[in-house]
Design a protein around this motif. Sequence first.
Motif, PDB file in Angstrom:
ATOM      1  N   ALA A 121       0.839  -1.187   0.000  1.00 46.00           N
ATOM      2  CA  ALA A 121       0.000   0.000   0.000  1.00 46.00           C
ATOM      3  C   ALA A 121       0.883   1.250   0.000  1.00 46.00           C
ATOM      4  CB  ALA A 121      -0.883   0.014   1.237  1.00 46.00           C
ATOM      5  N   THR A 122       0.402   2.309  -0.634  1.00 48.02           N
ATOM      6  CA  THR A 122       1.128   3.574  -0.571  1.00 48.02           C
ATOM      7  C   THR A 122       0.805   4.238   0.759  1.00 48.02           C
ATOM      8  OG1 THR A 122      -0.685   4.802  -1.539  1.00 48.02           O
ATOM      9  CG2 THR A 122       0.941   3.887  -3.056  1.00 48.02           C
ATOM     10  N   LYS A 123       1.490   5.337   1.045  1.00 46.83           N
ATOM     11  CA  LYS A 123       1.275   6.015   2.323  1.00 46.83           C
ATOM     12  C   LYS A 123      -0.156   6.484   2.474  1.00 46.83           C
ATOM     13  CE  LYS A 123       5.265   7.545   4.710  1.00 46.83           C
ATOM     14  NZ  LYS A 123       6.362   8.450   4.869  1.00 46.83           N
ATOM     15  N   SER A 124      -0.670   7.115   1.408  1.00 45.32           N
ATOM     16  CA  SER A 124      -2.013   7.668   1.547  1.00 45.32           C
ATOM     17  C   SER A 124      -3.044   6.552   1.680  1.00 45.32           C
ATOM     18  CB  SER A 124      -2.338   8.584   0.372  1.00 45.32           C
ATOM     19  OG  SER A 124      -2.332   7.858  -0.827  1.00 45.32           O
ATOM     20  N   GLU A 125      -2.799   5.431   0.981  1.00 43.56           N
ATOM     21  CA  GLU A 125      -3.730   4.304   1.131  1.00 43.56           C
ATOM     22  C   GLU A 125      -3.697   3.782   2.557  1.00 43.56           C
ATOM     23  OE1 GLU A 125      -3.410   2.763  -3.476  1.00 43.56           O
ATOM     24  OE2 GLU A 125      -2.138   1.921  -1.922  1.00 43.56           O
ATOM     25  N   THR A 126      -2.465   3.689   3.112  1.00 41.04           N
ATOM     26  CA  THR A 126      -2.342   3.239   4.491  1.00 41.04           C
ATOM     27  C   THR A 126      -3.074   4.182   5.437  1.00 41.04           C
ATOM     28  OG1 THR A 126      -0.198   2.337   3.931  1.00 41.04           O
ATOM     29  CG2 THR A 126      -0.676   2.633   6.265  1.00 41.04           C
ATOM     30  N   ILE A 127      -2.910   5.473   5.198  1.00 39.48           N
ATOM     31  CA  ILE A 127      -3.566   6.446   6.075  1.00 39.48           C
ATOM     32  C   ILE A 127      -5.078   6.334   5.964  1.00 39.48           C
ATOM     33  CG2 ILE A 127      -3.972   8.909   6.420  1.00 39.48           C
ATOM     34  CD1 ILE A 127      -1.040   9.336   5.552  1.00 39.48           C
ATOM     35  N   LYS A 128      -5.550   6.301   4.705  1.00 39.55           N
ATOM     36  CA  LYS A 128      -6.994   6.341   4.514  1.00 39.55           C
ATOM     37  C   LYS A 128      -7.679   5.040   4.923  1.00 39.55           C
ATOM     38  CE  LYS A 128      -6.562   8.402   0.410  1.00 39.55           C
ATOM     39  NZ  LYS A 128      -6.838   8.937  -0.915  1.00 39.55           N
ATOM     40  N   ARG A 129      -7.012   3.907   4.655  1.00 39.20           N
ATOM     41  CA  ARG A 129      -7.706   2.642   4.860  1.00 39.20           C
ATOM     42  C   ARG A 129      -7.347   1.950   6.162  1.00 39.20           C
ATOM     43  NH1 ARG A 129      -9.162  -0.173  -0.237  1.00 39.20           N
ATOM     44  NH2 ARG A 129      -9.343   1.435  -1.820  1.00 39.20           N
ATOM     45  N   VAL A 130      -6.198   2.272   6.752  1.00 35.71           N
ATOM     46  CA  VAL A 130      -5.823   1.589   7.987  1.00 35.71           C
ATOM     47  C   VAL A 130      -5.748   2.559   9.162  1.00 35.71           C
ATOM     48  CG1 VAL A 130      -4.037   0.234   9.127  1.00 35.71           C
ATOM     49  CG2 VAL A 130      -4.577  -0.183   6.731  1.00 35.71           C
ATOM     50  N   LEU A 131      -4.972   3.619   8.976  1.00 33.87           N
ATOM     51  CA  LEU A 131      -4.711   4.528  10.089  1.00 33.87           C
ATOM     52  C   LEU A 131      -5.980   5.230  10.566  1.00 33.87           C
ATOM     53  CD1 LEU A 131      -1.947   4.619  11.106  1.00 33.87           C
ATOM     54  CD2 LEU A 131      -1.548   6.762   9.934  1.00 33.87           C
ATOM     55  N   LEU A 132      -6.702   5.828   9.618  1.00 38.10           N
ATOM     56  CA  LEU A 132      -7.882   6.584  10.018  1.00 38.10           C
ATOM     57  C   LEU A 132      -8.951   5.697  10.640  1.00 38.10           C
ATOM     58  CD1 LEU A 132      -8.317   9.401   7.363  1.00 38.10           C
ATOM     59  CD2 LEU A 132      -7.582   9.567   9.724  1.00 38.10           C
ATOM     60  N   PRO A 133      -9.276   4.532  10.029  1.00 36.89           N
ATOM     61  CA  PRO A 133     -10.250   3.677  10.706  1.00 36.89           C
ATOM     62  C   PRO A 133      -9.773   3.264  12.097  1.00 36.89           C
ATOM     63  CG  PRO A 133      -9.926   2.932   8.463  1.00 36.89           C
ATOM     64  CD  PRO A 133      -8.927   4.017   8.704  1.00 36.89           C
ATOM     65  N   ALA A 134      -8.466   3.013  12.237  1.00 35.59           N
ATOM     66  CA  ALA A 134      -7.962   2.594  13.542  1.00 35.59           C
ATOM     67  C   ALA A 134      -8.044   3.733  14.542  1.00 35.59           C
ATOM     68  CB  ALA A 134      -6.519   2.114  13.415  1.00 35.59           C
TER      69      ALA A 134
END
Lengths: 403, 296, 437
Positions: free
Chosen positions: A294-307
């Motif tokens: 995953a790219t950084k923004s994908e990680t942020i949008k799909r993992v970090l923010l939900p977490a």
Amino acid sequence: MVTVWAVLQPGIILELVVAGLPPELRELPPDRLGLVLNDIKNLVSGNIVSGTPDPTILAAAEHYRNLQLTGHVCLWIVALLLATVGIVHSWRAISPKLRARNRVERVVTLLLIVSSTVAIFTTIGIVLSVLFESIRFFHKVPLTDFLLGLQWSPQTAIRADQIGSSGAFGMVPLFAGTLLISGIAMLVAVPIGLMSALYLSEYASPKFRATAKPLLEILAGIPTVVYGFFAALTVAPLIRDTGTALGLQVASESALAAGLVMGIMIIPFVSSLSDDVINAVPQSMRDGSYALGATKSETIKRVLLPAALPGIVGSILLAVSRAIGETMIVVMAAGLSANLTANPLQAVTTVTVQIVTLLTGDQEFDSAKTLAAFALGLMLFVVTLILNIIALRVVRKYREQYE
Amino acid sequence: MNTTTIETKTALDGAVNPDVREAPLSSAQITDYDHRQTVGRITADNPKMACREVNVYYSEKHALRQVSLDIGANEVIAFIGPSGCGKSTFLRCLNRMNDTIVSCRITGHIQLDQDNIYDKSIDVVQLRARVGMVFQKPNPFPKSIYENVAYGPRIHGMINGKAELDELVYASLERAGLIKEVEKRMDEPGTSLSGGQQQRLCIARAIAVNPEVILMDEPCSALDPIATAKIEELIDELRENYTIVIVTHSMQQAARVSQRTAYFHLGDLIEVGETDQIFTNPRHKLTEDYITGRFG
Amino acid sequence: MNKSDDSAATPPRRDIKALVNAGLKRRHAAERRFRWYGLTAISLGLAFVVLMFANIIGKGYPAFWQTYIELPITFDAAVIDPAGTRDPETLANADYAALIRASLRGLFPQVEGRRDLRALYGLISSNAPHRLRGEILADPALIGTTQVIQVLASAEVDTLVKGNINRALDESLRPISDQEIAWIDQLTADGRLTKRFNTILFSNGDSREPEQAGIRGALMGSFYTLLITFLLSFPIGVASAVYLEEFAPKNRWTDLIEVNINNLAAVPSIVFGLLGLAVFINFFGLPRSAPLVGGLVLSLMTLPVIIIAGRAALTSVPPSIREAALGMGASKLQMVSHHVLPLAMPGMLTGSIIGMARALGESAPLLMIGMVAFIVDVPRGFTDPATVLPVQIYLWADLPERAFVERTSAAIMVLLGFMILMNGLAIVLRKRFERRW
């Protein structure tokens, strides 16, 4: 001890003097009484009183002076007595058997406990003072009128023969105004604050972060009155002129100006709270996502923010509560007229603005007008308290999840 | 210090890329005088990945020195060694996970098939899709079990439509041996599973992308023996389709699951060989000391 | 669904590279876009900081200079002291304004008519006669001489000289007439206008006349208020923190205190003002507008901040030190007062200073307890009517004159200066005593 005495003495003496005044003077309304008392006090301290002193007032002044003297003498006697008792007591207590350390410790511990209850007493004080006056208010204005009324015009008739201002105390327009301004503020603060926090914690180099974060937090340290000044003198005219240029009808004290500036004020609040929350998400979560490509923004949008979502929601709630209770910006930049509108270009008023307007300047303490301020204060306290409790609980739960 | 090198130079002839084959291993180029040369055959017959003279630095610290090693296709290779020996560092070089550490600097060649993975033309996103990874601690995302597995295919846009995704998710869970346990609770959060199940979920998540290589960083260290046994079984099954690199603390585990074993010591690759040979007849003193429990 | 069919579930190997590559361009674009959003957000935030400071400094810095007019003043004995007694009372009550009027008439002999003359006299601040009186009382020998004295110009003159009045506007839209502008231009041409550092801003209390208004009263009010706040909140805050962190048993009561403190920290400040009004003023009968009450209210507000900071400082002291002290036979209190508290003190002080800086900027609760009055006198004690710097800013912000806008900004600069100083002190303290355990 002496301080308590010094603080209480004037009050007690005043009461006694008032009690000693002839009945016709006691019947005066409080503000007149205050004037008379001022005269008396001035006489006591030897100042010149306007006009010829009334004999009754002279007598009262004499009374006051006597009481003051008695007070001082009493204070001395009590102090000396206490000192003697103390000396005698310690003289008798000093013996080899005395466990001085333990006793001192017990006393100090007691002092510590008392100090720690100050916070509790503050809360109790807030609740009681606000509640007490609110109940008096609700005797004059029914609770349902207050909570559901759509009209707010607190000018009650001062004399019975006045017409017109009947006094309407419906707080709906005030809360609507508060929500409108807070909503605009959140629209500014949440995206900017959240994106700044994400950028600082995920993208920025340590050096950039070390510079930008404290700079951004300067915004949190600026006194609200400065924001108010900025809103009233810079932002509001700017918005009005822009609006006029675009052919829009903009009030000079538009909700938009107050909301925008309040949003700026809240940016660091949102960003530093979100920053904490985002940093609490374990690195392994990010690694897991990066390892899948995953790219950084994908990680942020799909993992970090939900977490981090619960924590972010919690911090936004705290920010909302901050916005609702904010006073100076709205007092200086929002209007006084209680319009029930959702148009951000119109002037609205807020709960805090009304509290300030109702309670500054001359006031009699029994009118529905001043009591209404306490009722509004109660509502404000309750709403922010609920928001805070929910937010603190959500944030705490969230933290525990990753500990 | 024992510095016998027998096969290193000739072994290079088997390397897949001319670049790598020509890479000289003369002592003049070895700047670090402390470097100990590897004992054993570093090449594989059918290499999937080839690493030559890999050095890793964390700020000033030289964490990995001159490591050269092939990883054969469809083999399980185990990295063993005491803590801090560089085995995890080396593993993380293989899918460039070290990129996320700012102070980390890497030199040398690492090839995946024909591609130098540290080449500018190689996109790290694509590389990681081809080289998956499973971590020490199970780290399911805070999403449902289904969404955890669907994550990789989704971000890479590998599937068209819900049916295909369903199929892929179920197949991945099936391969990870988890399907029976989670079939009825696909919508529950991944964190609701037990530790061993979570780790298998992470494996399912990795294989859903259908990578060529799977890197496993001590995948069982946080698990109980039964869960460990299940994972080990799974590794053995996965070997058919994937190349697997496993870092492990446990020598027994290395003996159980791997075909080749590499022993790392303080940043050096000390010895490589068939697992049987390493454990029964180590050629380097340090390897022997380690596997006989003299230290570690 | 056929779950065992591998070929359907796993696309052929070579597809992976192509599949991933196909999406790469779009994904990297999304990445760049997202990164750009973040950078924009943070630049916006920083831009607001710069904008506010630039706006306030730009508006406020001229207020530190004030225009004076040099007038040749003849200290006419017939006006000041007709009897020639040099009696101080006579000197104090003399009509000094007449001297200024005479001087102005001398400079502009062409001006006639009551209205015009009054406009002419209006160029000089109404405070100027006080200055002349001061000169004479200090040195009565000046009587009979002619001195060139710099007298304070009125706010309109000052504003015009600073270029804040648009001369191109129609006369009726300006606070100053064409005629007055002509006079001022003449004075400028004669070199009679000088700009000096504005000491009045720092030495005077509030005033209705912008050129005479200063922040000394507000500064002293803030000083007294903060003194009370610190004297009350610091000992109580430290004691609470020590009790909660070191002595308190973990039970529901202490949980309640803790939750209570956290919530108190988030109660809107205006509610504290209501508390102050109802309890301190109406119930205890303390004087309105007094720094005493302001300090009481602010200390209740600051208390949670100090307690929270104090507890953090205490928890950062490692348990090994506590164990060592207890192991030496110290009692719990001795352990705390001899070992833990000294180590935690810098942290507690840092927290308190930050709390005080916040209290310094606080204004809303003080509006409730009457610290908004127009007060000319500089307060001399804890019970004198007073206002504080932020409230002074609030009061001035309401006034329409350009000269007050300038002064408001200047007052904000002073306020921010103090806050930066306090926060800087806190940072220095933290850096100096920071320990890593």
